[in-house]
Design a protein around this motif. Sequence first.
Motif, PDB file in Angstrom:
ATOM      1  N   ARG A  24      75.083   1.776   8.225  1.00  0.00           N
ATOM      2  CA  ARG A  24      74.745   2.892   7.512  1.00  0.00           C
ATOM      3  C   ARG A  24      76.341   3.368   7.092  1.00  0.00           C
ATOM      4  N   GLU A  27      77.832   1.290   4.385  1.00  0.00           N
ATOM      5  CA  GLU A  27      77.973   1.563   2.820  1.00  0.00           C
ATOM      6  C   GLU A  27      78.508   3.229   2.441  1.00  0.00           C
ATOM      7  N   LYS A  30      82.152   1.922   1.961  1.00  0.00           N
ATOM      8  CA  LYS A  30      82.205   1.050   0.555  1.00  0.00           C
ATOM      9  C   LYS A  30      83.116   2.176   0.036  1.00  0.00           C
ATOM     10  N   THR A  31      81.809   2.654   0.023  1.00  0.00           N
ATOM     11  CA  THR A  31      82.497   4.109  -1.218  1.00  0.00           C
ATOM     12  C   THR A  31      84.059   4.207  -1.369  1.00  0.00           C
ATOM     13  N   PHE A 145      74.771  -6.393   5.382  1.00  0.00           N
ATOM     14  CA  PHE A 145      74.638  -5.654   3.998  1.00  0.00           C
ATOM     15  C   PHE A 145      74.861  -5.729   3.057  1.00  0.00           C
ATOM     16  N   THR A 146      74.581  -7.173   2.849  1.00  0.00           N
ATOM     17  CA  THR A 146      75.116  -7.448   1.298  1.00  0.00           C
ATOM     18  C   THR A 146      73.737  -7.473   0.407  1.00  0.00           C
ATOM     19  N   GLU A 149      72.100  -4.262   0.764  1.00  0.00           N
ATOM     20  CA  GLU A 149      72.473  -3.432  -0.923  1.00  0.00           C
ATOM     21  C   GLU A 149      71.464  -4.182  -1.887  1.00  0.00           C
ATOM     22  N   GLU A 286      80.532 -10.598  -3.766  1.00  0.00           N
ATOM     23  CA  GLU A 286      80.472  -9.033  -3.812  1.00  0.00           C
ATOM     24  C   GLU A 286      80.772  -8.897  -1.784  1.00  0.00           C
ATOM     25  N   ASN A 290      82.422  -7.073   0.329  1.00  0.00           N
ATOM     26  CA  ASN A 290      81.428  -5.959   1.085  1.00  0.00           C
ATOM     27  C   ASN A 290      82.216  -6.626   2.844  1.00  0.00           C
ATOM     28  N   SER A 293      84.715  -3.310   4.025  1.00  0.00           N
ATOM     29  CA  SER A 293      83.752  -2.422   4.320  1.00  0.00           C
ATOM     30  C   SER A 293      83.380  -2.801   5.930  1.00  0.00           C
TER      31      SER A 293
END
Length: 313
Positions: A24, A27, A30-31, A145-146, A149, A286, A290, A293
């Motif tokens: 969480r 995520e 990553k922003t 995470f990937t 996502e 990706e 990732n 992050s």
Amino acid sequence: MSIKGKSLFGLEGVGKEDLELILRVAEKMKTVVNSDNKKLPLLHGKSVANMFFEPSTRTRSSFELAAKYLGADVLNFTPAISSLVKGESFRDTLLTVTALGVDAIVMRHKQEGAPFFAGQCVDPLIINAGDGAHEHPTQALLDLFTIAEVKGHIDGLKVVIVGDIDHGRVARSNIYGLKTLGADVHLVGPRTLLQPEMASLGVTVHYDLAEALENADVINVLRIQKERQGSGFFPGDREYASLFGIHRDRLQAAKKDVLILHPGPMNRDLEIGTDVCYGAHSAIQEQVKNGISVRMAVLYLTIIGGDDVDLTR
Ligand code: CP
């Protein structure tokens, strides 16, 4: 709920809530990674030592960027030009880096258990960045995470891990994390690189690739780790590529929207074909992104703690 002050030696025994917390927060991180201003003050005044006793491109670079994006100072310890060369011991090296005042040590080592031993020797948090054939927890976290996502969830997915499982720290950490989050985990590889006893981890073991790939949602292709295979690689390259190499025609058995992962570095045209690793199903680049992050989340949550992160700058 908090993982503040806890070293991360592996994903074995890490609970669902802690995994979900890291994912969480990643995520949200990553922003920031995707924004024009990647710098946050969350670890301002803290310092992180990167201690890589084994080569790395992705893990070392992304840990460095993760710490810097969070505002920490980074000490990049380089064994080949350190006093290890003059005979200083591993423990004395750790004590020296600790005396410099670091808050966390990110460690890669060819010897299984080296990060755990470090945790017994010194006070800073230890984050395992891959130890021998044991675990590579942050690689598995970025894989989780990937998957989440791309697929929107992990629970119930059929995830097939292909290749050199016995020497694979990535496989072990993936198995622990995927099982905890409810995935149906399958392993496949030659009998020489995959012991049937792995089934005791609650996974299904296969020695036939087509059978394993049937209806797969995710295929995680692992590198053949010749450097850990002692006297030789068996079967040889050509046999392995024809029996277990992941090429486009192999994907027919899997689901139409199958996701392809590989932790890198790749032996292209041995364990994975160029048509697959750069194809439409692949999230390999990706995954690399990732990694930043996820490692930001791990550094933040272990050093600062909390059950969320406030990104108001
Ligand atoms: N996946 C991985 O650990 O890659 P590096 O060895 O380049 O860090």
